[in-house]
Structure formats: structure tokens, C-alpha cells
Design a protein around this motif. Structure first.
Motif, PDB file in Angstrom:
ATOM      1  N   ASP A 114     -29.187   2.377  -0.405  1.00 11.17           N
ATOM      2  CA  ASP A 114     -28.042   3.279  -0.289  1.00 11.17           C
ATOM      3  C   ASP A 114     -26.809   2.387  -0.141  1.00 11.17           C
ATOM      4  N   TRP A 115     -26.195   2.052  -1.288  1.00 10.80           N
ATOM      5  CA  TRP A 115     -25.178   1.018  -1.326  1.00 10.80           C
ATOM      6  C   TRP A 115     -23.849   1.460  -0.739  1.00 10.80           C
ATOM      7  N   SER A 116     -23.038   0.496  -0.360  1.00 10.99           N
ATOM      8  CA  SER A 116     -21.832   0.753   0.409  1.00 10.99           C
ATOM      9  C   SER A 116     -20.555   0.818  -0.419  1.00 10.99           C
ATOM     10  N   PHE A 117     -20.454   0.044  -1.475  1.00  6.21           N
ATOM     11  CA  PHE A 117     -19.192  -0.122  -2.214  1.00  6.21           C
ATOM     12  C   PHE A 117     -19.244   0.580  -3.566  1.00  6.21           C
ATOM     13  N   PRO A 118     -18.218   1.410  -3.842  1.00  7.42           N
ATOM     14  CA  PRO A 118     -17.158   1.962  -2.980  1.00  7.42           C
ATOM     15  C   PRO A 118     -17.665   3.188  -2.208  1.00  7.42           C
ATOM     16  N   SER A 119     -16.837   3.707  -1.327  1.00  4.52           N
ATOM     17  CA  SER A 119     -17.223   4.859  -0.515  1.00  4.52           C
ATOM     18  C   SER A 119     -17.184   6.148  -1.323  1.00  4.52           C
ATOM     19  N   ASN A 120     -18.336   6.817  -1.436  1.00  5.11           N
ATOM     20  CA  ASN A 120     -18.386   8.089  -2.164  1.00  5.11           C
ATOM     21  C   ASN A 120     -17.510   9.157  -1.521  1.00  5.11           C
ATOM     22  N   HIS A 121     -17.566   9.240  -0.183  1.00  4.84           N
ATOM     23  CA  HIS A 121     -16.766  10.249   0.504  1.00  4.84           C
ATOM     24  C   HIS A 121     -15.285  10.078   0.182  1.00  4.84           C
ATOM     25  N   THR A 122     -14.833   8.817   0.181  1.00  3.81           N
ATOM     26  CA  THR A 122     -13.421   8.561  -0.092  1.00  3.81           C
ATOM     27  C   THR A 122     -13.062   8.892  -1.528  1.00  3.81           C
ATOM     28  N   VAL A 123     -13.931   8.533  -2.452  1.00  6.44           N
ATOM     29  CA  VAL A 123     -13.686   8.840  -3.863  1.00  6.44           C
ATOM     30  C   VAL A 123     -13.536  10.346  -4.065  1.00  6.44           C
ATOM     31  N   ILE A 124     -14.443  11.110  -3.514  1.00  8.54           N
ATOM     32  CA  ILE A 124     -14.394  12.559  -3.663  1.00  8.54           C
ATOM     33  C   ILE A 124     -13.119  13.124  -3.053  1.00  8.54           C
ATOM     34  N   ALA A 125     -12.791  12.669  -1.831  1.00  8.17           N
ATOM     35  CA  ALA A 125     -11.620  13.190  -1.137  1.00  8.17           C
ATOM     36  C   ALA A 125     -10.331  12.839  -1.870  1.00  8.17           C
ATOM     37  N   VAL A 126     -10.190  11.592  -2.301  1.00  6.34           N
ATOM     38  CA  VAL A 126      -8.961  11.164  -2.965  1.00  6.34           C
ATOM     39  C   VAL A 126      -8.840  11.805  -4.349  1.00  6.34           C
ATOM     40  N   ALA A 127      -9.942  11.902  -5.079  1.00  6.09           N
ATOM     41  CA  ALA A 127      -9.899  12.548  -6.392  1.00  6.09           C
ATOM     42  C   ALA A 127      -9.487  14.012  -6.257  1.00  6.09           C
TER      43      ALA A 127
END
Length: 222
Positions: A114-127
Motif C-alpha cells: 500500500d504505497w505512499s507517494f502520492p497521497s490518494n486522499h490529497t489527489v481526490i480532494a484537490v481535484a
């Protein structure tokens, strides 16, 4: 150590010290505050879905390009998530809690693979925030604040390095901004759909102001 384990990326040299500092702050923070952060990082993505619904409701009285961007926002988020998942699989960065052997994080450390980079939560929120910004500035501003809080929470609970969050924000913006702009070109499709059975869902769009009796719309001043 297997060849695969040797191939994974260790990001601790970038900002591992900052990560440890933030995790230390979390450990010393009040219990009630940490529970709020845990709740936000667990359920906060649902707020963006609610903001999309609010944007759709407001867009019912807006122009067709606005509605087109609102309707495209979930698709924009899905594309950003898919792109980010591909990057995760290429980089294969070990989670900081595992790499640095930090065992007292607020959120349980994800398992191997379960890899760390980049953050999925951040990608979803920023998108989501970027897509909403181009549709509705007020809702987009609220979403932007929520996205910052989401990214920060992922470091606070101990499952991401700060650079994971920064990279996630950049991926979200890189994908969402052009897609949100292009989505506005679908405005004519919304215009046509508003004349059919989808009108109750799409709304009537901006309503023209009726002219005073005996005076045609658009007539100039005397």
C-alpha cells in the motif's frame, strides 16, 4: 530482503525529519483534537461529494457551461485518482510509518504494497476543489480549504510524508484544471438537454428579465 523489497523507494531522506516532527505534535495534542482529525481523514472525502451536490443545485439556475463543469467534476476526480494510482505503482514508496518504524501513529500503518507517494486522499480532494472552482467560486473556495485540511490530516495521522501530500496536490491540479476547462465546452449539450426530459435535473438556466409592458427587450434608453 527480496529483490522486490530492494526496488521500493525510501522517501525518508526528503522530509523524514519533518514527518517525525508532525507525528510528535500529534502525539502531544489533546485527545479531542486528534479524534476530530481522525474523523476528518476518515470521512472528509464525503464532504466533497456534498459540495458537488450543492454546486449542482446552484448550477440549475446558471449557464450551460457551469452545469457542464459541475456534472464533469466526479469524472475529473476519477481520472485524477486513476493517474495517481499509476504513479503510485511506478514509484512504490514505502509508507513513512513503516520505513521509519513509527508505531504510535493515530491511523494504523497500511500494510506492505500500500504505497505512499502520492497521497490518494490529497489527489481526490484537490481535484474536486479545482473542478468545483471553475464551476462555482464560492463552493470552490470552501472545497479548497477542505482540501488543504485533508492533505494536512494525512501527515498528522502518520500515514504520509509531507512530500506525498504536496505531490498529490500537484497531480490533482495537473489533471483537474485542464479537464475542468474543457468540460465547459459541453455547454451546448446541456442547453439541448434542458429542453427535454432532463430539464427537472438540469434546471432552466439563467432566466431573462421580462421587459416592461410596451417596451421590447434590449431596447435602448430614450
Amino acid at each position: 530482503m527480496t529483490p522486490h523489497e530492494l526496488a521500493v523507494y525510501d522517501g525518508s531522506g526528503i522530509d523524514g525529519g519533518l514527518y517525525r516532527l508532525v507525528v510528535g505534535w500529534a502525539e502531544a495534542a489533546p485527545h479531542w483534537f486528534n479524534r476530530l482529525v481522525e474523523l476528518w481523514t476518515l470521512l472528509g472525502l464525503g464532504v466533497f461529494a456534498l459540495l458537488m451536490l450543492a454546486a449542482w443545485w446552484r448550477a440549475r439556475g446558471a449557464g450551460p457551461a457551469v452545469m457542464a463543469r459541475v456534472l464533469a467534476s466526479p469524472l475529473v476526480v476519477l481520472v485524477a485518482y486513476a493517474v495517481n494510482s499509476g504513479i503510485k505503482g511506478l514509484v512504490e514508496e514505502v509508507r513513512p510509518c513503516a520505513q521509519l518504524r513509527v508505531h504510535d501513529t493515530l491511523e494504523a500503518c497500511p500494510g506492505p504494497g500500500d504505497w505512499s507517494f502520492p497521497s490518494n486522499h490529497t489527489v481526490i480532494a484537490v481535484a474536486a476543489a479545482a473542478a468545483l472552482w471553475f464551476a462555482d467560486r464560492r463552493i470552490g473556495a470552501v472545497a479548497a480549504v477542505a482540501a488543504v485540511l485533508m492533505g494536512a490530516s494525512r501527515v498528522w495521522v502518520g500515514v504520509h510524508y509531507p512530500h506525498d501530500v504536496l505531490a498529490g496536490a500537484l497531480v490533482g491540479l495537473a489533471v483537474a484544471v485542464p479537464l475542468a476547462l474543457v468540460a465547459g465546452a459541453a455547454g451546448p449539450l446541456v442547453d439541448r438537454a434542458r429542453t427535454g426530459p432532463l430539464r427537472p435535473l438540469l434546471g432552466a438556466g439563467p432566466q431573462s428579465v421580462a421587459a416592461p409592458a410596451g417596451r421590447p427587450v434590449g431596447a435602448g434608453r430614450d
